[in-house]
Design a protein around this motif. Structure first.
Motif, PDB file in Angstrom:
ATOM      1  N   LYS A   1      14.842   1.259  11.760  1.00 42.38           N
ATOM      2  CA  LYS A   1      13.912   1.884  12.109  1.00 42.38           C
ATOM      3  C   LYS A   1      14.121   3.515  11.491  1.00 42.38           C
ATOM      4  O   LYS A   1      13.069   4.067  11.078  1.00 42.38           O
ATOM      5  N   ALA A   2      15.318   3.936  11.444  1.00 36.05           N
ATOM      6  CA  ALA A   2      15.757   5.068  10.967  1.00 36.05           C
ATOM      7  C   ALA A   2      15.038   5.569   9.484  1.00 36.05           C
ATOM      8  O   ALA A   2      14.541   6.568   9.099  1.00 36.05           O
ATOM      9  N   LEU A   3      15.335   4.462   8.618  1.00 39.59           N
ATOM     10  CA  LEU A   3      14.912   4.650   7.434  1.00 39.59           C
ATOM     11  C   LEU A   3      13.230   4.354   7.177  1.00 39.59           C
ATOM     12  O   LEU A   3      12.767   5.359   6.575  1.00 39.59           O
ATOM     13  N   PHE A   4      12.779   3.609   8.009  1.00 43.18           N
ATOM     14  CA  PHE A   4      11.352   3.597   8.115  1.00 43.18           C
ATOM     15  C   PHE A   4      10.941   4.857   8.555  1.00 43.18           C
ATOM     16  O   PHE A   4       9.772   5.590   8.008  1.00 43.18           O
ATOM     17  N   GLY A   5      11.344   5.476   9.602  1.00 44.07           N
ATOM     18  CA  GLY A   5      10.947   6.615  10.332  1.00 44.07           C
ATOM     19  C   GLY A   5      11.022   7.934   9.183  1.00 44.07           C
ATOM     20  O   GLY A   5       9.992   8.786   9.226  1.00 44.07           O
ATOM     21  N   ALA A   6      11.894   7.707   8.353  1.00 48.06           N
ATOM     22  CA  ALA A   6      12.211   9.093   7.531  1.00 48.06           C
ATOM     23  C   ALA A   6      11.278   8.834   6.510  1.00 48.06           C
ATOM     24  O   ALA A   6      10.816  10.073   6.085  1.00 48.06           O
ATOM     25  N   VAL A   7      10.749   7.777   5.919  1.00 48.23           N
ATOM     26  CA  VAL A   7       9.496   7.746   5.018  1.00 48.23           C
ATOM     27  C   VAL A   7       8.482   8.354   5.623  1.00 48.23           C
ATOM     28  O   VAL A   7       7.857   9.042   4.938  1.00 48.23           O
ATOM     29  N   GLY A   8       8.081   7.977   6.846  1.00 47.57           N
ATOM     30  CA  GLY A   8       6.906   8.798   7.494  1.00 47.57           C
ATOM     31  C   GLY A   8       6.908  10.136   7.660  1.00 47.57           C
ATOM     32  O   GLY A   8       6.242  10.937   7.349  1.00 47.57           O
ATOM     33  N   GLY A   9       8.145  10.490   8.123  1.00 48.49           N
ATOM     34  CA  GLY A   9       8.518  11.800   8.259  1.00 48.49           C
ATOM     35  C   GLY A   9       8.445  12.502   6.890  1.00 48.49           C
ATOM     36  O   GLY A   9       8.011  13.726   7.013  1.00 48.49           O
ATOM     37  N   LEU A  10       9.157  12.138   5.988  1.00 42.45           N
ATOM     38  CA  LEU A  10       8.904  12.841   4.607  1.00 42.45           C
ATOM     39  C   LEU A  10       7.726  12.949   3.957  1.00 42.45           C
ATOM     40  O   LEU A  10       7.319  14.082   3.402  1.00 42.45           O
TER      41      LEU A  10
ATOM     42  N   ILE B   1      11.020   9.269  -1.362  1.00 44.64           N
ATOM     43  CA  ILE B   1      10.072   8.203  -0.540  1.00 44.64           C
ATOM     44  C   ILE B   1      10.039   7.064  -1.568  1.00 44.64           C
ATOM     45  O   ILE B   1      10.158   5.917  -1.117  1.00 44.64           O
ATOM     46  N   LEU B   2       9.690   7.199  -2.900  1.00 43.01           N
ATOM     47  CA  LEU B   2       9.616   6.193  -3.801  1.00 43.01           C
ATOM     48  C   LEU B   2      10.718   5.346  -3.788  1.00 43.01           C
ATOM     49  O   LEU B   2      10.696   4.083  -3.748  1.00 43.01           O
ATOM     50  N   ALA B   3      11.803   5.978  -3.836  1.00 44.40           N
ATOM     51  CA  ALA B   3      13.053   5.108  -4.218  1.00 44.40           C
ATOM     52  C   ALA B   3      13.227   4.355  -2.951  1.00 44.40           C
ATOM     53  O   ALA B   3      13.723   3.034  -3.128  1.00 44.40           O
ATOM     54  N   LEU B   4      13.150   4.812  -1.648  1.00 45.58           N
ATOM     55  CA  LEU B   4      13.581   4.047  -0.584  1.00 45.58           C
ATOM     56  C   LEU B   4      12.437   2.950  -0.474  1.00 45.58           C
ATOM     57  O   LEU B   4      12.694   1.835   0.094  1.00 45.58           O
ATOM     58  N   VAL B   5      11.209   3.387  -0.778  1.00 47.57           N
ATOM     59  CA  VAL B   5      10.100   2.359  -0.521  1.00 47.57           C
ATOM     60  C   VAL B   5      10.392   1.165  -1.573  1.00 47.57           C
ATOM     61  O   VAL B   5      10.245  -0.078  -1.224  1.00 47.57           O
ATOM     62  N   TYR B   6      10.519   1.564  -2.994  1.00 43.68           N
ATOM     63  CA  TYR B   6      10.731   0.502  -3.950  1.00 43.68           C
ATOM     64  C   TYR B   6      12.170  -0.112  -3.724  1.00 43.68           C
ATOM     65  O   TYR B   6      11.821  -1.363  -3.805  1.00 43.68           O
TER      66      TYR B   6
ATOM     67  N   ALA C   1       0.889  -1.077  -0.102  1.00 43.90           N
ATOM     68  CA  ALA C   1      -0.119   0.061   0.196  1.00 43.90           C
ATOM     69  C   ALA C   1       0.737   1.409   0.120  1.00 43.90           C
ATOM     70  O   ALA C   1       0.427   2.304  -0.682  1.00 43.90           O
ATOM     71  N   MET C   2       1.990   1.094   0.659  1.00 46.06           N
ATOM     72  CA  MET C   2       2.826   2.553   0.476  1.00 46.06           C
ATOM     73  C   MET C   2       3.344   2.746  -0.718  1.00 46.06           C
ATOM     74  O   MET C   2       3.667   3.905  -1.075  1.00 46.06           O
ATOM     75  N   LEU C   3       3.972   1.742  -1.502  1.00 46.07           N
ATOM     76  CA  LEU C   3       4.341   1.873  -2.537  1.00 46.07           C
ATOM     77  C   LEU C   3       3.232   2.410  -3.796  1.00 46.07           C
ATOM     78  O   LEU C   3       3.368   3.372  -4.290  1.00 46.07           O
ATOM     79  N   HIS C   4       2.144   1.731  -3.635  1.00 42.16           N
ATOM     80  CA  HIS C   4       1.070   2.048  -4.390  1.00 42.16           C
ATOM     81  C   HIS C   4       0.591   3.499  -4.141  1.00 42.16           C
ATOM     82  O   HIS C   4       0.277   4.349  -5.082  1.00 42.16           O
ATOM     83  N   GLY C   5       0.516   3.960  -2.896  1.00 38.55           N
ATOM     84  CA  GLY C   5      -0.101   5.406  -2.381  1.00 38.55           C
ATOM     85  C   GLY C   5       1.259   6.289  -2.975  1.00 38.55           C
ATOM     86  O   GLY C   5       0.832   7.199  -3.598  1.00 38.55           O
ATOM     87  N   ALA C   6       2.274   6.130  -3.061  1.00 36.23           N
ATOM     88  CA  ALA C   6       3.205   6.978  -3.478  1.00 36.23           C
ATOM     89  C   ALA C   6       3.142   7.068  -5.166  1.00 36.23           C
ATOM     90  O   ALA C   6       3.492   8.193  -5.538  1.00 36.23           O
ATOM     91  N   LEU C   7       2.968   5.896  -5.923  1.00 35.67           N
ATOM     92  CA  LEU C   7       2.918   6.185  -7.101  1.00 35.67           C
ATOM     93  C   LEU C   7       1.714   6.787  -7.555  1.00 35.67           C
ATOM     94  O   LEU C   7       1.534   7.425  -8.360  1.00 35.67           O
ATOM     95  N   THR C   8       0.633   6.508  -6.733  1.00 33.98           N
ATOM     96  CA  THR C   8      -0.576   7.487  -7.185  1.00 33.98           C
ATOM     97  C   THR C   8      -0.534   8.769  -6.948  1.00 33.98           C
ATOM     98  O   THR C   8      -0.920   9.560  -7.630  1.00 33.98           O
ATOM     99  N   MET C   9       0.324   9.108  -5.789  1.00 35.03           N
ATOM    100  CA  MET C   9       0.636  10.509  -5.612  1.00 35.03           C
ATOM    101  C   MET C   9       1.334  11.136  -6.603  1.00 35.03           C
ATOM    102  O   MET C   9       1.190  12.263  -7.216  1.00 35.03           O
ATOM    103  N   LEU C  10       2.347  10.644  -7.085  1.00 31.84           N
ATOM    104  CA  LEU C  10       3.370  10.957  -8.325  1.00 31.84           C
ATOM    105  C   LEU C  10       2.324  11.024  -9.606  1.00 31.84           C
ATOM    106  O   LEU C  10       2.451  12.237 -10.084  1.00 31.84           O
ATOM    107  N   VAL C  11       1.648  10.222 -10.035  1.00 32.97           N
ATOM    108  CA  VAL C  11       0.677  10.219 -11.032  1.00 32.97           C
ATOM    109  C   VAL C  11      -0.155  11.409 -11.060  1.00 32.97           C
ATOM    110  O   VAL C  11      -0.339  12.254 -12.066  1.00 32.97           O
ATOM    111  N   THR C  12      -1.087  11.273  -9.965  1.00 34.25           N
ATOM    112  CA  THR C  12      -2.125  12.322  -9.907  1.00 34.25           C
ATOM    113  C   THR C  12      -1.420  13.748  -9.519  1.00 34.25           C
ATOM    114  O   THR C  12      -2.187  14.821 -10.166  1.00 34.25           O
ATOM    115  N   GLY C  13      -0.229  13.838  -8.942  1.00 34.75           N
ATOM    116  CA  GLY C  13       0.272  15.314  -8.819  1.00 34.75           C
ATOM    117  C   GLY C  13       0.632  15.773  -9.972  1.00 34.75           C
ATOM    118  O   GLY C  13       0.479  16.821 -10.294  1.00 34.75           O
TER     119      GLY C  13
END
Length: 117
Positions: A96-105, A81-86, A40-52
């Motif tokens: 933890k730091a990487l996962f938290g960075a995605v949430g923070g970003l 965000i997309l690069a990290l999640v992908y 869901a995180m990857l699909h959400g980020a891709l949806t944000m990119l396309v719709t944006g």
């Protein structure tokens, strides 16, 4: 054109919800060190990119102006965000730091959208 723009704003929000919601569902696991990036995180980020990107185009087609600096900053954050999640999507555990960075970003991107005029 307004209806089309509003539909894509709604889809953009659905993408944000999927990305942030996926992060929130993994927060307990993040505390335990077992968090992972869910689809869901990857699909959400891709949806944000396309719709944006489509929203920027619709805005320009409608004769509106676009703050290119704001859009550039938001896209740069989203690409990180997309690069990290992908790249880490198949790993059983994400640091933890990487996962938290995605949430923070993700939250930073939301506040840029809302507060930067």
């Amino acid at each position: 054109m307004n209806v089309l723009i509003n539909v894509f704003v709604g889809l953009h929000i659905v993408g944000i919800a999927a990305l942030l919601g996926g992060f929130m569902t993994q927060m307990k696991a993040m505390g335990a060190g077992t968090a992972r990036f869910i689809p869901a995180m990857l699909h959400g980020a891709l949806t944000m990119l396309v719709t944006g990107a489509l929203l920027v185009g619709f805005r320009e087609m409608d004769g509106g102006t676009v703050n290119n600096v704001k859009i550039g900053v938001k896209m740069a954050i989203l690409f990180v965000i997309l690069a990290l999640v992908y790249l880490k999507r198949d790993e059983e555990r994400v640091e933890k730091a990487l996962f938290g960075a995605v949430g923070g970003l993700t939250v930073v991107n939301i506040f840029i959208a809302v507060l930067w005029h």
